[in-house]
Scaffold this active site. Structure first.
Site, PDB file in Angstrom:
ATOM      1  N   GLY A  11       0.840  -1.206   0.000  1.00 26.15           N
ATOM      2  CA  GLY A  11       0.000   0.000   0.000  1.00 26.15           C
ATOM      3  C   GLY A  11       0.869   1.248   0.000  1.00 26.15           C
ATOM      4  O   GLY A  11       1.937   1.255   0.608  1.00 26.15           O
ATOM      5  N   GLU A 104       5.647  -5.685   5.660  1.00 19.30           N
ATOM      6  CA  GLU A 104       6.053  -7.082   5.870  1.00 19.30           C
ATOM      7  C   GLU A 104       6.041  -7.905   4.582  1.00 19.30           C
ATOM      8  O   GLU A 104       6.873  -8.805   4.424  1.00 19.30           O
ATOM      9  CB  GLU A 104       5.162  -7.757   6.933  1.00 19.30           C
ATOM     10  N   ASP A 128       0.312   1.264   9.147  1.00 27.53           N
ATOM     11  CA  ASP A 128      -0.183   0.431  10.253  1.00 27.53           C
ATOM     12  C   ASP A 128       0.777   0.376  11.447  1.00 27.53           C
ATOM     13  O   ASP A 128       0.372  -0.011  12.538  1.00 27.53           O
ATOM     14  CB  ASP A 128      -0.421  -1.010   9.764  1.00 27.53           C
ATOM     15  N   ARG A 163     -25.852  11.902  18.994  1.00 24.12           N
ATOM     16  CA  ARG A 163     -25.706  10.582  18.372  1.00 24.12           C
ATOM     17  C   ARG A 163     -24.469   9.838  18.886  1.00 24.12           C
ATOM     18  O   ARG A 163     -23.538  10.461  19.398  1.00 24.12           O
ATOM     19  CB  ARG A 163     -25.545  10.731  16.856  1.00 24.12           C
ATOM     20  N   GLY A 171      -5.412  -0.275   9.706  1.00 22.87           N
ATOM     21  CA  GLY A 171      -4.431  -0.832  10.644  1.00 22.87           C
ATOM     22  C   GLY A 171      -4.228  -2.324  10.505  1.00 22.87           C
ATOM     23  O   GLY A 171      -3.423  -2.920  11.208  1.00 22.87           O
ATOM     24  N   GLU A 223     -10.214  -1.567  11.738  1.00 23.39           N
ATOM     25  CA  GLU A 223     -10.870  -2.438  10.743  1.00 23.39           C
ATOM     26  C   GLU A 223     -10.720  -3.928  11.061  1.00 23.39           C
ATOM     27  O   GLU A 223     -11.549  -4.731  10.693  1.00 23.39           O
ATOM     28  CB  GLU A 223     -10.298  -2.157   9.348  1.00 23.39           C
ATOM     29  N   ARG A 267     -24.589   6.546  13.911  1.00 21.71           N
ATOM     30  CA  ARG A 267     -24.073   6.711  12.551  1.00 21.71           C
ATOM     31  C   ARG A 267     -22.658   6.146  12.518  1.00 21.71           C
ATOM     32  O   ARG A 267     -22.030   5.964  13.559  1.00 21.71           O
ATOM     33  CB  ARG A 267     -24.015   8.188  12.148  1.00 21.71           C
ATOM     34  N   GLN A 275      -6.851   8.005   4.823  1.00 18.90           N
ATOM     35  CA  GLN A 275      -5.757   7.949   5.809  1.00 18.90           C
ATOM     36  C   GLN A 275      -4.380   7.775   5.178  1.00 18.90           C
ATOM     37  O   GLN A 275      -3.358   7.968   5.821  1.00 18.90           O
ATOM     38  CB  GLN A 275      -5.973   6.770   6.779  1.00 18.90           C
TER      39      GLN A 275
HETATM   40  O1  F6P Z   1      -1.276  -1.925   5.134  1.00 26.72           O
HETATM   41  C1  F6P Z   1      -1.796  -0.671   4.873  1.00 26.72           C
HETATM   42  C2  F6P Z   1      -3.270  -0.740   4.626  1.00 26.72           C
HETATM   43  O2  F6P Z   1      -3.729   0.572   4.390  1.00 26.72           O
HETATM   44  C3  F6P Z   1      -4.091  -1.433   5.705  1.00 26.72           C
HETATM   45  O3  F6P Z   1      -4.319  -0.607   6.815  1.00 26.72           O
HETATM   46  C4  F6P Z   1      -5.322  -1.797   4.933  1.00 26.72           C
HETATM   47  O4  F6P Z   1      -5.988  -2.913   5.496  1.00 26.72           O
HETATM   48  C5  F6P Z   1      -4.792  -2.150   3.580  1.00 26.72           C
HETATM   49  O5  F6P Z   1      -3.537  -1.482   3.457  1.00 26.72           O
HETATM   50  C6  F6P Z   1      -5.667  -1.718   2.437  1.00 26.72           C
HETATM   51  O6  F6P Z   1      -5.107  -2.170   1.260  1.00 26.72           O
HETATM   52  P1  F6P Z   1      -5.574  -1.755  -0.201  1.00 26.72           P
HETATM   53  O7  F6P Z   1      -4.989  -0.403  -0.465  1.00 26.72           O
HETATM   54  O8  F6P Z   1      -4.998  -2.808  -1.062  1.00 26.72           O
HETATM   55  O9  F6P Z   1      -7.071  -1.702  -0.194  1.00 26.72           O
END
Ligand code: F6P
Length: 343
Positions: A11, A104, A128, A163, A171, A223, A267, A275
């Protein structure tokens, strides 16, 4: 003089361009090396797709988000002839060493290449912050700031409407972003993968808050957070080339459950890729720059099979094996600090 290949994998992450720029400046000015950028992570190495990295091509990029090289989640070891193709590209293009910048997965590939005799020095990247061996990865602080800004904004609308608002952050399987942003944003509950949650307990906490006079609540959820009696919640099917499930969507479920169980109007908002986008904070530009300089210095010294790392305030080198042994999960004492402010 050496020819050094650079690539960004996985990512994207704010600060990647600061690393690339630093590798080029230091590599050329101090060591007289030639830098070559592979496009789109390991995909560019497999395909031999590269560009020259020079002062000219890396000018004006320090403050820019994303990566000028492009990125992908390509795994060369998913292909039968992956290793041979990597070797062929390095030979064709006269590359002496590689600097892969990634998390990683990308660095896991780098370690396997190192085991196969290819000279690599890794740079740790991920919003993350879940990579071991380094106190922080660059990009994390920017993601935390974006999430904190969002929580601040959600506060005023939650308060105006009385709310409960659930804010979902990224993450993967670590709760670093959720806990840092939760503390900074004054969350009333923070849910992280490292601490499976009990929805009844959370609803009880929200009821107690209201009984004590609060008129609204903010729940921050990572998430990858999971209920005590259930599995990870995702709106998406399938896995990527490294076997990861695409996460995202637990907030949809929490919004509905919290409203049904407590009767409080609820909500949710999923911050998602916001992010990861845009301008890096000064902290990540500085950390990325320090990592880039240290990585190309390590290549120059022939210190291979290693990763640059932040230890305290110093930049050091750690073995890729150490960094990749296990993910760096949330420090329990940090979560305990967040808990002081729960409902
Ligand atoms: O590892 C970084 C991250 O942004 C994670 O927080 C997230 O789960 C994942 O990459 C999302 O990946 P993609 O950009 O492939 O949707």
């Amino acid at each position: 003089m050496a020819r050094i290949g650079v690539l960004t994998g996985g990512g994207d992450c704010p600060g990647l361009n600061a690393v690339i720029r630093a590798i080029v400046r230091r590599g050329v000015n101090a060591h007289g090396h030639e830098l070559v950028g592979f496009r789109h992570g390991w995909a560019g190495v497999l395909a031999g797709e590269s560009v020259a990295l020079t002062h000219e091509t890396t000018r004006g990029i320090l403050h820019r988000g994303g990566t000028i090289l492009g990125t992908s989640r390509t795994n060369p070891f998913k292909q039968d002839d992956g290793l041979e193709r990597v070797r062929a590209t390095l030979a064709d293009q006269g590359i002496d060493a590689l600097i892969p910048i990634g998390g990683e997965d990308t660095l896991g590939v780098a370690r396997r290449l190192a085991d196969a005799g290819i000279d690599v020095v890794g740079v740790p990247k991920t919003i993350d912050n879940d990579l071991a061996g380094t106190d922080f990865t660059f990009g994390f602080q920017t993601a935390v700031q974006i999430a904190t800004d969002a929580i601040d904004r959600v506060h005023t609308t939650a308060e105006s409407h009385n709310r409960t608002i659930v804010v979902e952050v990224m993450g993967r399987h670590a709760g670093w972003i959720a806990t840092y942003a939760g503390i900074a944003g004054g969350a009333d509950v923070v849910l992280v993968p490292e601490r499976p949650f009990d929805l009844d307990e959370i609803c009880e906490r929200l009821r107690r808050r209201q009984a004590a006079g609060a008129t609204f609540s903010i729940v921050v959820v990572a998430e990858g957070a999971t209920p005590k009696d259930g599995a990870v919640w995702s709106e998406h099917a399938g896995t990527d080339a490294f076997g990861h499930t695409r996460l995202g969507g637990i907030a949809v479920h929490l919004e509905r459950e919290i409203e049904e169980r407590t009767g409080f109007e609820s909500r949710m908002t999923i911050l998602g890729h916001v992010q990861r986008g845009g301008t890096p904070l000064a902290y990540d530009r500085v950390l990325g720059t320090r990592f880039g300089v240290a990585a190309v210095d390590a290549v120059d010294r022939g210190d291979f099979g290693r990763m640059v790392a932040l230890r305290g305030t110093r930049i050091e080198l750690v073995d890729l094996d150490e960094a990749l042994r296990a993910p760096k999960l949330l420090d329990p004492s940090l979560y305990e600090t967040a808990e002081v402010f729960f409902g």
